[in-house]
Enzyme design. Sequence first.
Site, short mmCIF file in Angstrom:
data_model
loop_
_atom_site.label_atom_id
_atom_site.label_comp_id
_atom_site.label_asym_id
_atom_site.label_seq_id
_atom_site.Cartn_x
_atom_site.Cartn_y
_atom_site.Cartn_z
N GLU A 445 4.91 52.06 33.18
CA GLU A 445 4.43 51.87 31.90
C GLU A 445 4.96 50.75 30.97
O GLU A 445 6.08 50.69 30.88
CB GLU A 445 4.45 53.50 31.14
CG GLU A 445 4.18 53.54 29.74
CD GLU A 445 4.94 54.86 29.12
OE1 GLU A 445 5.50 55.58 29.65
OE2 GLU A 445 4.63 54.80 27.87
N ASP A 518 7.88 56.83 30.34
CA ASP A 518 8.71 57.29 29.66
C ASP A 518 8.89 58.73 29.67
O ASP A 518 8.03 59.48 29.77
CB ASP A 518 8.46 56.72 28.23
CG ASP A 518 9.38 55.24 28.24
OD1 ASP A 518 10.23 54.76 28.86
OD2 ASP A 518 8.20 54.45 27.46
N ASP A 520 8.67 60.55 26.92
CA ASP A 520 8.43 61.14 25.86
C ASP A 520 6.89 61.54 26.09
O ASP A 520 6.25 61.51 27.37
CB ASP A 520 8.62 60.01 24.60
CG ASP A 520 7.64 58.82 25.19
OD1 ASP A 520 7.06 58.75 26.39
OD2 ASP A 520 7.80 57.63 24.63
N ASP A 522 3.71 60.37 25.00
CA ASP A 522 2.91 59.21 25.47
C ASP A 522 3.22 58.90 27.13
O ASP A 522 2.32 58.83 27.69
CB ASP A 522 3.33 57.80 24.88
CG ASP A 522 2.47 57.66 23.69
OD1 ASP A 522 1.73 58.67 23.39
OD2 ASP A 522 2.54 56.71 22.93
#
Length: 655
Positions: A445, A518, A520, A522
């Site tokens: 990403e 990641d 998180d 997103d």
Amino acid sequence: MAEDKSKNNLSEAEEFEKKADSYDASQIQVLGGLEAVRKRPGMYIGSTSVQGLHHLVWEIIDNSIDERLAGFATQIEITVNEDGSVTVQDDGRGIPVDIQKKTGRPALETVFTVLHAGGKFGGGGYKVSGGLHGVGASVVNALSTKLDATVMRDGKKYTIAFDHGRVVQEMKEVGEVPLDQHGTIVHFYPDPDIFTETTVFDDKILKNRIRELAFLNKGLKLTFTDKRKETAETDVYHFEGGIKEYVSFLNKGQEILFDEPVYVEGTYDGIDVEVALQYTTGYKTTMMTFANNIHTYEGGMHESGFKTALTRVVNDYARKSKIFKDKDDNLSGEDIREGMTAVVSVKHPNPQFEGQTKTKLGNSDARAAVDKAFSETFSKFLMENPQVGRKIVEKGQLAARARVAAKRAREVTRKKSGLEIANLPGKLADNTSNDPEISELFIVEGNSAGGSAKQGRSRLTQAILPIRGKILNVEKASMDRILANQEIRSLFTALGTGFGADFDISKARYHKLIIMTDADVDGAHIRTLLLTLFYNYMRPMIEKGYVYIARPPLYQVRQGKVIKYLDTDEELKDYMGTLQPSPKPIVQRYKGLGEMDPEQLWETTMNPENRRLDRVSPEMAKDVDEVFELLMGNEVSPRREFIEKNAKYVENLDA
Ligand code: 28F
């Protein structure tokens, strides 16, 4: 106690002879058998992970379901108790309590102490039985610190109790009950020495399977109560419509092509067949097949019978009803299935499970049974509902046109001579080896993390493909739009497998596809999108076990030359507690992959020596796919609910 009895009379040879077939011998066999289960639990329940732990519950529920299939139980109650133990209760006949000739022991004892004693093997058993491993209650007993069973039968109540599989309280009558109160209760504590990862039951895993069982066994009422929660509520799963309601459930929030799902049932050759189907106006095909309540992820004969019959019936109908012109070709099976949601469930007296994960039905008579049961009723249905028939055919024709368009687009993208370096996407940093076995493709990403990964990698084996932002929502997009998406095109080109109907796993240039996003929300979203894409368009990659998720750490602690990577706040706290105050430890929290320098990214996430990878299973990908539907669905509420629960969900995925 059981062991004490076995010591009697051993001095008398004659007596011993006579008993050789009875209690002593059987008890030796018993302990031997259950010892084997404790030595190699994986052989009996698949693994000792969280999946294996839940397998204990499935084994016990399976026995209640067998009692249902035999025509007796109507209700199964599953409870997780305050202390984490599980209780399962059914209202069947109750396990028999009479003394068996062969063992001299009560049947109720034998069921829990002798391997394979559940009636699933040999004569006199049930007609149809579920359970992938089919080894039953004795395995659960062997793997529990404590287990007790209560039976209500013929107006009486009996109990028996075990410790690590051994009888600690022999069966005894404990009271009277009304004649109409009957059934079996099993209560057990999983052994933490066996389930070393966790002995904590996950309500989500339990509820999902219980709901599935309720769909698959129409009319059967299952309840789930989690008493660990302050406000213990009981969820009731009870579907008179069975898999017909399952199809409606799967299509919730989506636009459908006609009102009610089509439902077909029949029995051929002793095989019970049920099929339910409905079309959405979308492009995604959802086909779930089951044999004896087991989800056959790898398909098999029942699935192939259904597909063949569906293709034949729809084409025949289109011709007979003159929707096809004489010159028109038949539609392909794939075109006819686009947008379809179907559930196929068979109950076979002697199911043969094959394939890598033993989830492929091998019995060829199941193919004929499904074909027969489905085609007769479905062609009649189309004749009687011509407006539905026309919609299905026209949807297939649309799919066929999109397929031709996509093929043309593909031919433009892909040069004649297969895959040359020149054709590889510009953003791809390929590895130098040509051996797919050792080649890994990291899908990363963001460009900054992509840059670090390119610098930090091992060039021989590791290729890097940076993915930007959120790629297309596959389920809502048609084939040609998917193909037009740059990110997705890069991915398929890099992989070398081709696409859709031409997908060929033997052409895969990498045998590890590693999603690196990641930790998180997103990152989780992008990971969900990718998994959904793989699940829908590259499923063989998942089935072969080629798809992985990288788990980057959250913290780095450096003290002098010593570096340690940690995943959670708790781990960090524990670790800090073990350190000397000097030199002063320096803690770094990684916000994202992009914050790591190339060496750190290599050390923590890419180096095969240190990294942690989670292999994606078809089950996991399917779960993700379902969550994805909620996320993208048209309904507002499930979407919000998902977003609220998202953080928690990401944890589950990592577990
Ligand atoms: C909570 C878990 O295990 N339910 C069960 C039965 C009923 C019979 C049975 C089970 C007899 C000797 C094999 C009753 N009456 N729930 C359960 N309900 N097992 S397990 O029989 C097992 C056979 O060994 C049962 C007449 N026939 C069968």
